[in-house]
Motif scaffolding. Sequence first.
Motif, PDB file in Angstrom:
ATOM      1  N   LYS A  53      24.106 -17.997  -2.001  1.00 11.99           N
ATOM      2  CA  LYS A  53      23.515 -18.620  -0.808  1.00 11.99           C
ATOM      3  C   LYS A  53      23.204 -20.102  -0.999  1.00 11.99           C
ATOM      4  O   LYS A  53      22.851 -20.782  -0.031  1.00 11.99           O
ATOM      5  CB  LYS A  53      22.231 -17.882  -0.424  1.00 11.99           C
ATOM      6  CG  LYS A  53      22.461 -16.463   0.071  1.00 11.99           C
ATOM      7  CD  LYS A  53      21.140 -15.775   0.361  1.00 11.99           C
ATOM      8  CE  LYS A  53      21.371 -14.337   0.815  1.00 11.99           C
ATOM      9  NZ  LYS A  53      20.093 -13.618   1.034  1.00 11.99           N
ATOM     10  N   GLN A  54      23.337 -20.598  -2.226  1.00 13.10           N
ATOM     11  CA  GLN A  54      22.992 -22.000  -2.475  1.00 13.10           C
ATOM     12  C   GLN A  54      24.124 -22.902  -1.992  1.00 13.10           C
ATOM     13  O   GLN A  54      25.247 -22.806  -2.464  1.00 13.10           O
ATOM     14  CB  GLN A  54      22.707 -22.216  -3.960  1.00 13.10           C
ATOM     15  CG  GLN A  54      21.644 -21.290  -4.526  1.00 13.10           C
ATOM     16  CD  GLN A  54      20.397 -21.232  -3.669  1.00 13.10           C
ATOM     17  OE1 GLN A  54      19.748 -22.254  -3.422  1.00 13.10           O
ATOM     18  NE2 GLN A  54      20.051 -20.041  -3.199  1.00 13.10           N
ATOM     19  N   ARG A  55      23.794 -23.786  -1.063  1.00 15.60           N
ATOM     20  CA  ARG A  55      24.820 -24.611  -0.421  1.00 15.60           C
ATOM     21  C   ARG A  55      25.128 -25.894  -1.185  1.00 15.60           C
ATOM     22  O   ARG A  55      26.020 -26.645  -0.791  1.00 15.60           O
ATOM     23  CB  ARG A  55      24.384 -24.948   1.006  1.00 15.60           C
ATOM     24  CG  ARG A  55      24.320 -23.723   1.916  1.00 15.60           C
ATOM     25  CD  ARG A  55      23.954 -24.098   3.326  1.00 15.60           C
ATOM     26  NE  ARG A  55      22.578 -24.569   3.421  1.00 15.60           N
ATOM     27  CZ  ARG A  55      22.046 -25.121   4.502  1.00 15.60           C
ATOM     28  NH1 ARG A  55      22.794 -25.301   5.573  1.00 15.60           N
ATOM     29  NH2 ARG A  55      20.784 -25.500   4.516  1.00 15.60           N
ATOM     30  N   ALA A  56      24.393 -26.152  -2.251  1.00 16.96           N
ATOM     31  CA  ALA A  56      24.633 -27.372  -3.027  1.00 16.96           C
ATOM     32  C   ALA A  56      24.218 -27.145  -4.470  1.00 16.96           C
ATOM     33  O   ALA A  56      23.491 -26.200  -4.789  1.00 16.96           O
ATOM     34  CB  ALA A  56      23.858 -28.549  -2.430  1.00 16.96           C
ATOM     35  N   LEU A  57      24.694 -28.018  -5.342  1.00 20.10           N
ATOM     36  CA  LEU A  57      24.289 -28.028  -6.745  1.00 20.10           C
ATOM     37  C   LEU A  57      23.182 -29.055  -6.930  1.00 20.10           C
ATOM     38  O   LEU A  57      22.964 -29.924  -6.079  1.00 20.10           O
ATOM     39  CB  LEU A  57      25.485 -28.389  -7.631  1.00 20.10           C
ATOM     40  CG  LEU A  57      26.685 -27.441  -7.586  1.00 20.10           C
ATOM     41  CD1 LEU A  57      27.872 -28.062  -8.316  1.00 20.10           C
ATOM     42  CD2 LEU A  57      26.330 -26.094  -8.200  1.00 20.10           C
ATOM     43  N   ASN A  58      22.494 -28.978  -8.047  1.00 25.06           N
ATOM     44  CA  ASN A  58      21.460 -29.976  -8.340  1.00 25.06           C
ATOM     45  C   ASN A  58      22.066 -31.326  -8.709  1.00 25.06           C
ATOM     46  O   ASN A  58      21.433 -32.365  -8.532  1.00 25.06           O
ATOM     47  CB  ASN A  58      20.555 -29.493  -9.471  1.00 25.06           C
ATOM     48  CG  ASN A  58      19.579 -28.426  -9.001  1.00 25.06           C
ATOM     49  OD1 ASN A  58      19.314 -28.299  -7.811  1.00 25.06           O
ATOM     50  ND2 ASN A  58      19.052 -27.654  -9.931  1.00 25.06           N
ATOM     51  N   PHE A  59      23.284 -31.308  -9.251  1.00 18.71           N
ATOM     52  CA  PHE A  59      23.988 -32.547  -9.592  1.00 18.71           C
ATOM     53  C   PHE A  59      25.457 -32.212  -9.797  1.00 18.71           C
ATOM     54  O   PHE A  59      25.839 -31.042  -9.892  1.00 18.71           O
ATOM     55  CB  PHE A  59      23.399 -33.205 -10.851  1.00 18.71           C
ATOM     56  CG  PHE A  59      23.252 -32.273 -12.030  1.00 18.71           C
ATOM     57  CD1 PHE A  59      24.328 -31.987 -12.861  1.00 18.71           C
ATOM     58  CD2 PHE A  59      22.025 -31.685 -12.316  1.00 18.71           C
ATOM     59  CE1 PHE A  59      24.195 -31.131 -13.939  1.00 18.71           C
ATOM     60  CE2 PHE A  59      21.873 -30.825 -13.400  1.00 18.71           C
ATOM     61  CZ  PHE A  59      22.966 -30.547 -14.210  1.00 18.71           C
ATOM     62  N   VAL A  60      26.286 -33.230  -9.840  1.00 17.16           N
ATOM     63  CA  VAL A  60      27.720 -33.033 -10.055  1.00 17.16           C
ATOM     64  C   VAL A  60      27.930 -32.481 -11.462  1.00 17.16           C
ATOM     65  O   VAL A  60      27.418 -33.044 -12.437  1.00 17.16           O
ATOM     66  CB  VAL A  60      28.487 -34.362  -9.882  1.00 17.16           C
ATOM     67  CG1 VAL A  60      29.969 -34.172 -10.213  1.00 17.16           C
ATOM     68  CG2 VAL A  60      28.319 -34.886  -8.464  1.00 17.16           C
ATOM     69  N   PRO A  61      28.656 -31.368 -11.609  1.00 13.84           N
ATOM     70  CA  PRO A  61      28.857 -30.777 -12.938  1.00 13.84           C
ATOM     71  C   PRO A  61      29.392 -31.785 -13.951  1.00 13.84           C
ATOM     72  O   PRO A  61      30.308 -32.552 -13.661  1.00 13.84           O
ATOM     73  CB  PRO A  61      29.886 -29.670 -12.666  1.00 13.84           C
ATOM     74  CG  PRO A  61      29.641 -29.283 -11.244  1.00 13.84           C
ATOM     75  CD  PRO A  61      29.288 -30.563 -10.547  1.00 13.84           C
ATOM     76  N   GLY A  62      28.765 -31.770 -15.131  1.00 11.85           N
ATOM     77  CA  GLY A  62      29.198 -32.649 -16.206  1.00 11.85           C
ATOM     78  C   GLY A  62      28.448 -33.958 -16.287  1.00 11.85           C
ATOM     79  O   GLY A  62      28.528 -34.654 -17.300  1.00 11.85           O
ATOM     80  N   THR A  63      27.692 -34.304 -15.239  1.00 10.30           N
ATOM     81  CA  THR A  63      27.019 -35.606 -15.233  1.00 10.30           C
ATOM     82  C   THR A  63      25.643 -35.569 -15.881  1.00 10.30           C
ATOM     83  O   THR A  63      25.086 -36.616 -16.211  1.00 10.30           O
ATOM     84  CB  THR A  63      26.871 -36.140 -13.801  1.00 10.30           C
ATOM     85  OG1 THR A  63      26.063 -35.228 -13.035  1.00 10.30           O
ATOM     86  CG2 THR A  63      28.230 -36.290 -13.138  1.00 10.30           C
ATOM     87  N   ALA A  64      25.068 -34.383 -16.048  1.00  8.08           N
ATOM     88  CA  ALA A  64      23.718 -34.281 -16.615  1.00  8.08           C
ATOM     89  C   ALA A  64      23.539 -32.913 -17.258  1.00  8.08           C
ATOM     90  O   ALA A  64      24.288 -31.968 -16.978  1.00  8.08           O
ATOM     91  CB  ALA A  64      22.662 -34.505 -15.536  1.00  8.08           C
ATOM     92  N   TYR A  65      22.532 -32.827 -18.127  1.00  7.69           N
ATOM     93  CA  TYR A  65      22.159 -31.560 -18.763  1.00  7.69           C
ATOM     94  C   TYR A  65      20.877 -31.063 -18.116  1.00  7.69           C
ATOM     95  O   TYR A  65      19.905 -31.811 -17.976  1.00  7.69           O
ATOM     96  CB  TYR A  65      21.937 -31.768 -20.261  1.00  7.69           C
ATOM     97  CG  TYR A  65      21.226 -30.613 -20.943  1.00  7.69           C
ATOM     98  CD1 TYR A  65      21.945 -29.551 -21.486  1.00  7.69           C
ATOM     99  CD2 TYR A  65      19.836 -30.591 -21.043  1.00  7.69           C
ATOM    100  CE1 TYR A  65      21.293 -28.493 -22.106  1.00  7.69           C
ATOM    101  CE2 TYR A  65      19.178 -29.541 -21.663  1.00  7.69           C
ATOM    102  CZ  TYR A  65      19.908 -28.497 -22.190  1.00  7.69           C
ATOM    103  OH  TYR A  65      19.258 -27.457 -22.796  1.00  7.69           O
TER     104      TYR A  65
END
Length: 372
Positions: A53-65
């Motif tokens: 159900k999550q429509r977005a990520l917290n950040f673009v994959p690979g850009t942060a830990y």
Amino acid sequence: LPEIPDYGTPLTIRHVMSHLSGLREWRLVAAFSGIGEGSHVLSNQDLLRIAAKQRALNFVPGTAYSYTNTGFNLATILIERALANGKTFQEFTQEAIFEPLKMTHTRWRDNFRVLVANRALAYGPAPSGGWIQQTPIENIIGAGGMLSTVGDWLLWNENFTHAKVGGPDLVKSLETPAKLSNGKTITYAAGLVVSTFGELREVSHAGATGGYRTWLGRYPDQGVSVAVMCNSAEANPTQLGRDVARLWTGAVSAPKPAFAADPVKLGELAGMYRKVRDSSAVELRVKDGKLTIDSGMQLVPTGVASFSAGESQFLFASGGFRVVTPDGDAVYERVQPARPSASELASLAGAYTSRETDTTLTVAAKDGELTL
């Protein structure tokens, strides 16, 4: 996993294994849904529905830990569908990993009601003194939920030397530190932290769920492994494990030079700051002559404008500070606390619905405050 939305950017298994995915932590989302930890018996399928159900990520994959249990829990479903040939994750890992390594006392807690011989319950401090039971009431596995012994965990660590299961290439990949898209190499590999203890190379990971606290460490160059399992929420297994490792390896932690901070300078650093990446706020306070952060954690001065807390360095400059960690940096800018008027608060009152949590929250303004 077709249930997970297409976020318009590649999201790989390596991103998930190294916590570079940007996937939202399911426990936080579940708490907003009214099904927080301990209130409902949840399974991996429940977690999949939450993640879908999550429509977005917290950040673009690979850009942060950013550490999140969600990815490792979803990985169990991926393994069942792609590799297990109709077997459950429990059955697959038993045949492919635990039996070949002779880990005869290891299984997954995919049904917390099952009686397991010699299982230790977990405990934590009671608010009024004494102890209360804090054994997890859930069936979610992957990021946690393993029932095992220190002896079996040492057999697991031994496989990183002999590579009986998986082979040398897989073992090497698990211990290869991840790299962010900006080229920075971090200490987190794939389910393992590759760092140093004193002058020794250390491969380790800690864990916590309910009142359980664990740590598993390996010192490859010395041929030493240490496994720590505690059933007290107040235990510090990392410290206990490294104390044991020090006895067997002779490791000595590098002494940190003492620095006397100017009390006036500490007062100038106190205040509210906002993280640039996600706008989350923290407040620094001076208490008993020491600079502390929201959680009460002390920032130990190492210079005129530098402090340390664990493995993190806090570097202050005009208008804010930068937190430097082995797994990436975070920038905070100084902000002034908002002091909205009664009418401004009243304008924020109302019902807020989230399709990602299937929840409606009601916000009310009363006595100069907002309440949920």
